[in-house]
Design a protein around this motif. Structure first.
Motif, PDB file in Angstrom:
ATOM      1  N   UNK A  73     -21.751 -39.417  13.312  1.00  0.00           N
ATOM      2  CA  UNK A  73     -22.576 -38.219  13.533  1.00  0.00           C
ATOM      3  C   UNK A  73     -23.056 -37.648  12.203  1.00  0.00           C
ATOM      4  N   UNK A  74     -22.191 -37.660  11.186  1.00  0.00           N
ATOM      5  CA  UNK A  74     -22.595 -37.173   9.859  1.00  0.00           C
ATOM      6  C   UNK A  74     -23.727 -38.025   9.293  1.00  0.00           C
ATOM      7  N   UNK A  75     -23.708 -39.313   9.574  1.00  0.00           N
ATOM      8  CA  UNK A  75     -24.753 -40.203   9.059  1.00  0.00           C
ATOM      9  C   UNK A  75     -26.122 -39.874   9.651  1.00  0.00           C
ATOM     10  N   UNK A  76     -26.150 -39.263  10.824  1.00  0.00           N
ATOM     11  CA  UNK A  76     -27.423 -38.876  11.440  1.00  0.00           C
ATOM     12  C   UNK A  76     -28.132 -37.793  10.637  1.00  0.00           C
ATOM     13  N   UNK A  77     -27.420 -37.136   9.726  1.00  0.00           N
ATOM     14  CA  UNK A  77     -28.018 -36.078   8.910  1.00  0.00           C
ATOM     15  C   UNK A  77     -28.803 -36.618   7.727  1.00  0.00           C
ATOM     16  N   UNK A  78     -28.681 -37.919   7.441  1.00  0.00           N
ATOM     17  CA  UNK A  78     -29.359 -38.517   6.291  1.00  0.00           C
ATOM     18  C   UNK A  78     -30.669 -39.176   6.700  1.00  0.00           C
ATOM     19  N   UNK A  79     -31.675 -39.047   5.847  1.00  0.00           N
ATOM     20  CA  UNK A  79     -32.924 -39.776   6.032  1.00  0.00           C
ATOM     21  C   UNK A  79     -32.649 -41.271   5.861  1.00  0.00           C
ATOM     22  N   UNK A  80     -33.492 -42.103   6.430  1.00  0.00           N
ATOM     23  CA  UNK A  80     -33.298 -43.553   6.366  1.00  0.00           C
ATOM     24  C   UNK A  80     -33.226 -44.061   4.925  1.00  0.00           C
ATOM     25  N   UNK A  81     -33.982 -43.449   4.027  1.00  0.00           N
ATOM     26  CA  UNK A  81     -34.002 -43.895   2.625  1.00  0.00           C
ATOM     27  C   UNK A  81     -33.265 -42.924   1.698  1.00  0.00           C
ATOM     28  N   UNK A  82     -32.297 -42.187   2.238  1.00  0.00           N
ATOM     29  CA  UNK A  82     -31.541 -41.206   1.451  1.00  0.00           C
ATOM     30  C   UNK A  82     -30.785 -41.889   0.320  1.00  0.00           C
ATOM     31  N   UNK A  83     -30.509 -41.104  -0.731  1.00  0.00           N
ATOM     32  CA  UNK A  83     -29.723 -41.584  -1.866  1.00  0.00           C
ATOM     33  C   UNK A  83     -28.605 -40.595  -2.143  1.00  0.00           C
ATOM     34  N   UNK A  84     -27.413 -41.136  -2.416  1.00  0.00           N
ATOM     35  CA  UNK A  84     -26.281 -40.332  -2.865  1.00  0.00           C
ATOM     36  C   UNK A  84     -25.990 -40.765  -4.292  1.00  0.00           C
ATOM     37  N   UNK A  85     -26.141 -39.818  -5.205  1.00  0.00           N
ATOM     38  CA  UNK A  85     -26.013 -40.099  -6.629  1.00  0.00           C
ATOM     39  C   UNK A  85     -24.640 -39.617  -7.101  1.00  0.00           C
ATOM     40  N   UNK A  86     -23.878 -40.554  -7.660  1.00  0.00           N
ATOM     41  CA  UNK A  86     -22.528 -40.279  -8.158  1.00  0.00           C
ATOM     42  C   UNK A  86     -22.472 -40.703  -9.622  1.00  0.00           C
ATOM     43  N   UNK A  87     -21.476 -40.238 -10.365  1.00  0.00           N
ATOM     44  CA  UNK A  87     -21.367 -40.690 -11.747  1.00  0.00           C
ATOM     45  C   UNK A  87     -21.271 -42.221 -11.814  1.00  0.00           C
TER      46      UNK A  87
ATOM     47  N   UNK B 192     -29.468 -45.667   1.155  1.00  0.00           N
ATOM     48  CA  UNK B 192     -29.579 -45.989   2.569  1.00  0.00           C
ATOM     49  C   UNK B 192     -28.275 -45.823   3.325  1.00  0.00           C
ATOM     50  N   UNK B 193     -28.403 -45.874   4.637  1.00  0.00           N
ATOM     51  CA  UNK B 193     -27.288 -45.555   5.527  1.00  0.00           C
ATOM     52  C   UNK B 193     -26.075 -46.458   5.325  1.00  0.00           C
ATOM     53  N   UNK B 194     -26.269 -47.755   5.178  1.00  0.00           N
ATOM     54  CA  UNK B 194     -25.125 -48.667   5.068  1.00  0.00           C
ATOM     55  C   UNK B 194     -24.294 -48.367   3.828  1.00  0.00           C
ATOM     56  N   UNK B 195     -24.942 -48.165   2.695  1.00  0.00           N
ATOM     57  CA  UNK B 195     -24.209 -47.881   1.457  1.00  0.00           C
ATOM     58  C   UNK B 195     -23.568 -46.500   1.489  1.00  0.00           C
ATOM     59  N   UNK B 196     -24.259 -45.521   2.053  1.00  0.00           N
ATOM     60  CA  UNK B 196     -23.694 -44.164   2.135  1.00  0.00           C
ATOM     61  C   UNK B 196     -22.482 -44.160   3.063  1.00  0.00           C
ATOM     62  N   UNK B 197     -22.584 -44.821   4.194  1.00  0.00           N
ATOM     63  CA  UNK B 197     -21.460 -44.901   5.134  1.00  0.00           C
ATOM     64  C   UNK B 197     -20.270 -45.594   4.480  1.00  0.00           C
ATOM     65  N   UNK B 198     -20.521 -46.683   3.774  1.00  0.00           N
ATOM     66  CA  UNK B 198     -19.442 -47.396   3.082  1.00  0.00           C
ATOM     67  C   UNK B 198     -18.770 -46.484   2.060  1.00  0.00           C
ATOM     68  N   UNK B 199     -19.560 -45.655   1.378  1.00  0.00           N
ATOM     69  CA  UNK B 199     -19.002 -44.707   0.416  1.00  0.00           C
ATOM     70  C   UNK B 199     -18.112 -43.671   1.075  1.00  0.00           C
ATOM     71  N   UNK B 200     -18.525 -43.170   2.231  1.00  0.00           N
ATOM     72  CA  UNK B 200     -17.689 -42.224   2.985  1.00  0.00           C
ATOM     73  C   UNK B 200     -16.345 -42.867   3.336  1.00  0.00           C
ATOM     74  N   UNK B 201     -16.392 -44.085   3.827  1.00  0.00           N
ATOM     75  CA  UNK B 201     -15.165 -44.759   4.236  1.00  0.00           C
ATOM     76  C   UNK B 201     -14.264 -45.056   3.032  1.00  0.00           C
ATOM     77  N   UNK B 202     -14.861 -45.465   1.931  1.00  0.00           N
ATOM     78  CA  UNK B 202     -14.080 -45.726   0.712  1.00  0.00           C
ATOM     79  C   UNK B 202     -13.405 -44.448   0.222  1.00  0.00           C
ATOM     80  N   UNK B 203     -14.158 -43.348   0.198  1.00  0.00           N
ATOM     81  CA  UNK B 203     -13.588 -42.065  -0.204  1.00  0.00           C
ATOM     82  C   UNK B 203     -12.471 -41.660   0.754  1.00  0.00           C
ATOM     83  N   UNK B 204     -12.708 -41.812   2.045  1.00  0.00           N
ATOM     84  CA  UNK B 204     -11.704 -41.465   3.034  1.00  0.00           C
ATOM     85  C   UNK B 204     -10.401 -42.225   2.826  1.00  0.00           C
ATOM     86  N   UNK B 205     -10.500 -43.507   2.567  1.00  0.00           N
ATOM     87  CA  UNK B 205      -9.304 -44.306   2.321  1.00  0.00           C
ATOM     88  C   UNK B 205      -8.586 -43.840   1.060  1.00  0.00           C
ATOM     89  N   UNK B 206      -9.337 -43.490   0.030  1.00  0.00           N
ATOM     90  CA  UNK B 206      -8.747 -43.054  -1.230  1.00  0.00           C
ATOM     91  C   UNK B 206      -7.891 -41.802  -1.052  1.00  0.00           C
TER      92      UNK B 206
END
Length: 122
Positions: free
Chosen positions: A25-39, A45-59
């Motif tokens: 549901x949180x992923x529905x808030x992102x545009x198809x070509x959204x970017x999340x910029x980290x250090x 895009x959605x696949x990379x952003x979702x993977x980042x959420x899951x990686x952070x969650x596991x951490x």
């Protein structure tokens, strides 16, 4: 109807989804070509952003950050947060996200998180 949401509505929807652990549901808030910029990296895009959420969650053992401030001005959201007492022992005493919302969707997000790892066992 997502494109009709205000910045405040996007924030409320996004925060609600994340606090409930509803990543899809949180992923529905992102545009198809959204970017999340980290250090040092950018999730595109959605696949990379979702993977980042899951990686952070596991951490952090899927612990939910505590929002400490939210400032919204037109299409910009600045949120600060902490994350303490996680199941993995990783904490974030100082974190922030900045979002750019256009057409009812998150177009850009920046992330800062001061990760503190637990000491190694003796």
């Amino acid at each position: 109807t997502l494109i009709l949401r205000s910045t405040q509505q996007v924030w409320a929807d996004h925060l609600d989804a994340l606090q409930k652990g509803e990543i899809d549901r949180a992923m529905c808030d992102y545009a198809a070509n959204a970017k999340v910029i980290m250090p040092g990296s950018i999730a595109r895009g959605a696949a990379e952003i979702r993977a980042g959420f899951l990686q952070f969650g596991q951490l952090v053992g899927f612990a939910i950050p505590t929002i400490t401030t939210v400032t919204i001005d037109y299409e910009i959201i600045l949120s600060t947060f902490t994350l303490l007492n996680t199941p993995t022992g990783v904490t974030i005493p100082d974190g922030s996200d900045t979002f750019v919302v256009r057409f009812g969707l998150i177009q850009y997000q920046t992330v800062h998180a001061a990760l503190v790892f637990p000491p190694p066992p003796p």
